[in-house]
Motif scaffolding. Structure first.
Motif, PDB file in Angstrom:
ATOM      1  N   PHE A 107       0.814  -1.200   0.000  1.00 57.13           N
ATOM      2  CA  PHE A 107       0.000   0.000   0.000  1.00 57.13           C
ATOM      3  C   PHE A 107       0.852   1.256   0.000  1.00 57.13           C
ATOM      4  CE2 PHE A 107      -4.248  -1.343   0.084  1.00 57.13           C
ATOM      5  CZ  PHE A 107      -4.224  -2.603   0.616  1.00 57.13           C
ATOM      6  N   GLY A 146       4.669  16.017   3.345  1.00 54.73           N
ATOM      7  CA  GLY A 146       3.943  17.222   3.735  1.00 54.73           C
ATOM      8  C   GLY A 146       4.799  18.161   4.560  1.00 54.73           C
ATOM      9  N   MET A 147       5.620  17.582   5.421  1.00 52.56           N
ATOM     10  CA  MET A 147       6.461  18.410   6.265  1.00 52.56           C
ATOM     11  C   MET A 147       7.536  19.121   5.461  1.00 52.56           C
ATOM     12  SD  MET A 147       7.105  16.401   9.772  1.00 52.56           S
ATOM     13  CE  MET A 147       5.780  16.040  10.884  1.00 52.56           C
ATOM     14  N   ILE A 148       8.050  18.459   4.437  1.00 52.20           N
ATOM     15  CA  ILE A 148       9.129  19.065   3.665  1.00 52.20           C
ATOM     16  C   ILE A 148       8.584  20.086   2.669  1.00 52.20           C
ATOM     17  CG2 ILE A 148      11.026  18.628   2.083  1.00 52.20           C
ATOM     18  CD1 ILE A 148      11.246  15.862   3.200  1.00 52.20           C
ATOM     19  N   TRP A 149       7.526  19.691   1.962  1.00 49.62           N
ATOM     20  CA  TRP A 149       7.073  20.531   0.878  1.00 49.62           C
ATOM     21  C   TRP A 149       5.747  21.228   1.127  1.00 49.62           C
ATOM     22  CZ3 TRP A 149       9.550  15.851  -0.788  1.00 49.62           C
ATOM     23  CH2 TRP A 149      10.726  16.074  -1.512  1.00 49.62           C
ATOM     24  N   GLY A 150       5.074  20.864   2.205  1.00 51.08           N
ATOM     25  CA  GLY A 150       3.792  21.494   2.463  1.00 51.08           C
ATOM     26  C   GLY A 150       2.702  20.936   1.576  1.00 51.08           C
ATOM     27  N   ILE A 169      -0.924  -3.825   7.106  1.00 53.65           N
ATOM     28  CA  ILE A 169      -0.896  -2.755   8.097  1.00 53.65           C
ATOM     29  C   ILE A 169       0.414  -1.992   8.034  1.00 53.65           C
ATOM     30  CG2 ILE A 169      -1.117  -2.222  10.529  1.00 53.65           C
ATOM     31  CD1 ILE A 169      -3.574  -3.445   9.358  1.00 53.65           C
ATOM     32  N   ALA A 170       1.514  -2.738   7.919  1.00 55.89           N
ATOM     33  CA  ALA A 170       2.815  -2.068   7.898  1.00 55.89           C
ATOM     34  C   ALA A 170       2.930  -1.145   6.696  1.00 55.89           C
ATOM     35  CB  ALA A 170       3.926  -3.113   7.881  1.00 55.89           C
ATOM     36  N   LEU A 187       0.472   0.179   5.007  1.00 51.76           N
ATOM     37  CA  LEU A 187      -0.456   1.297   5.204  1.00 51.76           C
ATOM     38  C   LEU A 187       0.184   2.344   6.106  1.00 51.76           C
ATOM     39  CD1 LEU A 187      -4.029  -0.147   5.779  1.00 51.76           C
ATOM     40  CD2 LEU A 187      -3.292   1.422   4.009  1.00 51.76           C
ATOM     41  N   GLY A 188       0.814   1.864   7.173  1.00 48.66           N
ATOM     42  CA  GLY A 188       1.489   2.772   8.086  1.00 48.66           C
ATOM     43  C   GLY A 188       2.587   3.541   7.368  1.00 48.66           C
ATOM     44  N   LEU A 189       3.323   2.831   6.533  1.00 50.93           N
ATOM     45  CA  LEU A 189       4.411   3.474   5.798  1.00 50.93           C
ATOM     46  C   LEU A 189       3.862   4.537   4.865  1.00 50.93           C
ATOM     47  CD1 LEU A 189       7.410   3.492   5.318  1.00 50.93           C
ATOM     48  CD2 LEU A 189       7.084   1.806   3.517  1.00 50.93           C
ATOM     49  N   ALA A 241       3.246  12.055   5.462  1.00 46.25           N
ATOM     50  CA  ALA A 241       3.459  13.082   6.484  1.00 46.25           C
ATOM     51  C   ALA A 241       4.812  13.755   6.269  1.00 46.25           C
ATOM     52  CB  ALA A 241       3.384  12.453   7.875  1.00 46.25           C
ATOM     53  N   GLY A 292       1.217   6.378   5.303  1.00 41.70           N
ATOM     54  CA  GLY A 292       0.932   7.557   6.109  1.00 41.70           C
ATOM     55  C   GLY A 292       2.202   8.281   6.502  1.00 41.70           C
ATOM     56  N   LEU A 293       3.235   7.495   6.833  1.00 45.11           N
ATOM     57  CA  LEU A 293       4.493   8.084   7.270  1.00 45.11           C
ATOM     58  C   LEU A 293       5.133   8.896   6.157  1.00 45.11           C
ATOM     59  CD1 LEU A 293       6.569   8.152   9.563  1.00 45.11           C
ATOM     60  CD2 LEU A 293       7.643   6.156   8.536  1.00 45.11           C
TER      61      LEU A 293
END
Lengths: 237, 298, 340
Positions: B37, B116-120, B102-103, B105-107, B113, B109-110
């Motif tokens: 995923f 998003g933090m780097i480029w907005g 699950i792993a 899927l978690g990745l 995120a 999201g990670l």
């Protein structure tokens, strides 16, 4: 020269001691038959030797060097090949592809071609079925394929886990004869794990009898065949 | 008549992107039996890296290989750091079957995120390599532009390359053997772990290609590939996770059906239709169109 | 040599165990209910509202625990089932004026019916194929609401459970009312699931999960058992959907995004997929993380880019770590059993 030396090997299967302080030695060029009832720990032994199962304690060396705790694919490159019991071929691949797996890792492609031709010579039924998918093969043919594949890796130590499993008696004889002649011709060291004690001892040089993970006795195959107590217990008559 | 052809063309172009994404998913499935995923996350990260190159050099054709390579690298890293550990630890108990789901899927999201933090989160535009304006024949302009042609051609080339690799090379044989029976492959001397990492690298590259191909016609944001993930997955399942051809066909089937629904019915029915197409295929062939008779359980 | 008990004695002991289990369970739930009642009177409004959300998640997570932890089927689309329940509830209220408890029942039934159909279709699907189907459902279903005016389109339909009855006093707030309803529903559902899991169906599912072939040989009707699990799980999800809509007084497609389906699966994994009471753990984590990370973000300072992504980052990291290192959850009550 000592070929395979196993010393005080302990292997757990869950909470059970599957291999309980087993020690034995097989000289280079010998064929050793490891005999015992179902659940005696024979398969676990082979799996532990080739890194498929973790070893609790003890040692196992091949020509002086430890072979434990290595990945099976690394052992293949050191000349140690394990043909596992039951499913030993990949059914989704063709016969030709299964065979070539044994030579994929090798640099000397010329020799791979040579030994492949020899294997097909030894097992003509395989050459008839090269492009067929491996799941169309009979049990005996699959065993031939697995052994053929292992030979293409040019092993010096061959570990065979119950090659007779599920095969008709006539086929078993064929396979065992093939193993014996290969061993003699290529000067292989062979460890043959078997429930089919009689057939195995007949082609073996030495026999290692195992029960509940422990060594019962080691001796030349002749002695074991002729020992009445052992005959009664393990060979059935 | 021309409306049908136009719709078909749009469907083929869109379907090609789905094919690429589903190819990435099938590659990972075939080499590790894991549904990744995080593929969309890896792809969006590679696409952002490509975006950085494009904005700095104003050269799309430089960004393309950079994104591809970064996709391969990211894929390999995910395998080494996540999947290998997962295989060792979570191989029993009820979570074992869904742990990789699950792993990953978690990745997903990670990675999102972090992106998003780097480029907005603001939408960015990605420079088009070739024009978006449809081909013109005399007075008529069809909704199929050079960019769409690029997408289709690239997809075909990628598919061909991977098919050749899988079916005719030693690497491909090792990949297939490692996927079908890792233990037997190991015993035959195949370096299964390394092979699997290569499989993940290939998949990462395919996902990255999909990302940099589709983004110029759309926009770039941390979530812009999410729907592609779903479409890619649906396409992969339609085609049957087992074959690369299936990935291609699945993508086209989905792309064309969606195009026709969008054109002739309504735009908000796109995903319900995808669901219906999926269910229709699976009811007839529970393993997908090219899934083969044997339904391999996960 | 162990002496064998006579068969009759074994049966009596089994019955005693089951009865004991029921009594212990009932007492536990009663005490929990009382504790929650007391808590809601002490704690402030925001916490009460969060408590209602936690209760909703408890219901949703336990539906996944039943489906995945016990019958071994995966669903990434339970958000869509929640949507079905919510829409069924609001429609029955707005068009037929059903009293609120009845709308909840409608929610359960509608979702369960859909779940039965889905389960029958999904019965032949394994692992990733099932995941893909439910994924497509999660994305596809809510957008259907935009298509049909009766479903209220984008803005959705209002779902008003009304004010708390006057008999509870003048300062009984709306949020407390939400909390009471949700908590009561959560307790009741958990009690029901607890019993189902202890029944022969629960045992069938466990057998099914670990070894379907063996289970079939032992007489478990595999397909039927799986569909039953799906049906019940969907019904529970439907209830969660109705409850969730109650807390926001609204039913719209945007309340049921794909991330909701992912979130409840996440919560189930954090709970330890087979541990029913772990659902409380999972639910609390799901609600707590946004709050904790928001506090952390304001504490650390930093751009909007960073703070808005911090909850997602933490949740995802937590998820990955828990799946890697605690694949079977917090194991709060587990006896030391050998790995199966």
């Amino acid at each position: 020269m000592p070929g395979l030396v196993v010393n005080d090997l302990h292997v757990f299967h869950g909470a059970i001691r599957a291999v309980d302080g087993l020690s034995f030695a097989v000289e280079t060029g010998q064929l050793a038959a490891i005999i015992g009832a179902n659940g005696a720990g024979k398969t676990t032994l082979l799996r532990a030797l080739t890194g498929l199962k973790s070893v609790q304690s003890g040692s196992a060396t091949w020509n002086g060097e430890s072979m434990l705790r290595q990945k099976p694919e690394n052992l293949v490159r050191q000349g140690i090949v394990h043909v596992s019991d039951g499913k030993s071929v990949i059914p989704e691949l063709s016969v030709k592809e299964n065979l070539s797996l044994g030579g994929l890792w090798r640099r000397d492609k010329k020799d791979v071609a040579i030994v492949t031709a020899e294997v097909l010579d030894l097992f003509p039924r395989l050459s008839e079925r090269m492009s067929q998918s491996a799941d169309t093969l009979s049990g005996g043919e699959r065993q031939m394929l697995a052994i053929g594949r292992s030979l293409i890796s040019r092993p010096s130590l061959l570990l065979l886990d119950e090659p007779s499993l599920g095969l008709a008696p006539l086929v078993i004889e064929q396979i065992f004869q093939a193993i014996k002649s290969l061993q003699a011709r290529l000067n292989l060291t062979v460890v043959l794990v078997e429930q089919n004690a009689m057939s195995a001892l007949r082609i073996a040089d030495i026999g290692v009898i195992v029960n509940l993970g422990r060594l019962v006795t080691v001796g030349s195959s002749q002695e074991l065949i002729n020992n009445p107590a052992l005959r009664a217990a393990y060979l059935g008559y | 008549m021309s409306r049908i052809i136009n719709t078909l063309l749009i469907g083929i172009s869109g379907g090609s992107i789905y094919s690429l994404m589903s190819l990435a998913l099938v590659l990972v499935w075939r080499s590790t039996r894991v549904v990744n995923f995080a593929q969309a996350g890896q792809a969006i990260l590679s696409t952002y890296i490509g975006y950085v190159v494009v904005t700095h050099t104003d050269n799309y054709w430089l960004a393309f290989p950079v994104a591809l390579l970064s996709g391969a690298l990211i894929g390999a890293l995910v395998d080494i750091f996540l999947i290998r550990i997962l295989a060792r630890r979570a191989n029993s108990g009820p979570v074992a079957a869904i742990a990789p789901v699950i792993a990953t899927l978690g990745l997903l999201g990670l990675i999102r995120a972090i992106v998003g933090m780097i480029w907005g989160g603001d939408l960015r535009r990605f420079k088009l390599p070739v024009t978006n304006h449809g081909f013109t024949f005399g007075h008529t302009t069809i909704p199929f532009a050079p960019i769409n042609l690029l997408i289709v051609v690239t997809t075909v080339i990628v598919m061909l390359i991977f098919s050749v690799i899988f079916q005719r090379t030693n690497l491909g044989l090792a990949l297939r053997a490692s996927a079908f029976s890792p233990e037997i492959a190991r015993l035959a001397g195949v370096r299964v772990d390394l092979t699997r990492t290569i499989g993940w690298a290939f998949a990462g590259a395919a996902g990255a290609i999909a990302g940099v191909l589709v983004t110029p016609t759309n926009y770039l944001s941390p979530n812009s590939l999410d729907l592609l993930l779903v479409s890619g997955f649906v396409a992969a399942v339609i085609g049957g996770l087992e074959s690369l051809i299936g990935a291609a066909v699945g993508g086209l089937v989905l792309g064309i059906s969606l195009a026709f629904v969008l054109e002739y019915i309504s735009s908000s029915l796109a995903f319900p239709v995808a669901f219906v197409v999926l269910m229709a295929v699976l009811l007839i062939k529970p393993a997908g169109l090219f899934g083969g008779k044997r339904v391999r359980s996960a | 040599m162990l002496k064998r008990k006579p068969a009759a004695q074994v049966q009596i002991d089994m019955d005693k165990n089951i009865a004991r289990r029921k009594i212990v369970g009932a007492t536990f739930f009663m005490f929990l209910g009382i504790a929650l009642f007391i808590a809601s009177n002490i704690v402030d409004e925001l916490r009460v509202y969060q408590g209602a959300t936690v209760a909703v998640y408890v219901v949703a997570i336990s539906s996944i625990i039943l489906l995945t932890g016990y019958s071994g089927q995966i669903s990434l689309g339970h958000g869509a089932l929640m949507a079905i329940g919510a829409y069924a509830a609001v429609l029955s209220r707005n068009y037929w004026n059903f009293p609120i408890p009845l709308t909840f029942a409608v929610a359960v039934l509608a979702a369960a019916l859909f779940g039965a159909l889905l389960g029958m279709a999904a019965g032949r699907l394994s692992g990733p194929y099932l995941a893909g189907t439910t994924l497509a459902l999660a994305v596809g279903l809510p957008s259907l609401a935009n298509q049909f005016k009766i479903l209220g389109g984008e803005e959705g339909l209002t779902y008003d459970v009304g004010f708390p009855p006057l008999s509870l006093g003048q300062d009984f707030t709306q949020y407390k009312w939400f909390f009471w309803i949700a908590a009561l529903a959560a307790l009741a559902i958990t009690w029901v699931i607890f019993n189902i899991l202890g029944s022969r169906y629960g045992r069938q599912w466990r057998a099914l999960r670990s070894n379907p072939t063996a289970a079939a040989l032992l007489g478990v009707h595999v397909a039927r058992s799986k569909v039953l699990a799906f049906t019940i799980s969907s019904g529970i999800a439907g209830l969660a959907g109705a409850l969730m809509s109650m807390t926001i007084s609204l039913v719209t497609p945007s309340a049921f995004p794909l991330s909701l389906s992912f979130a409840i699966v996440t919560g189930a994994v954090l709970a330890g997929v087979t541990l029913l009471t772990g659902s409380i753990v999972g639910a609390v984590v799901l609600v707590a993380i946004p709050e904790v990370t928001a506090a952390l973000a304001t504490h650390l300072g930093g751009s909007e880019k960073v703070t808005s992504n911090l909850p997602g980052l933490m949740m995802s990291t937590l998820l990955i770590l828990s799946v890697l290192f605690f694949p079977n959850g917090p194991q709060l009550h587990r006896r030391k059993t050998r790995k199966s």
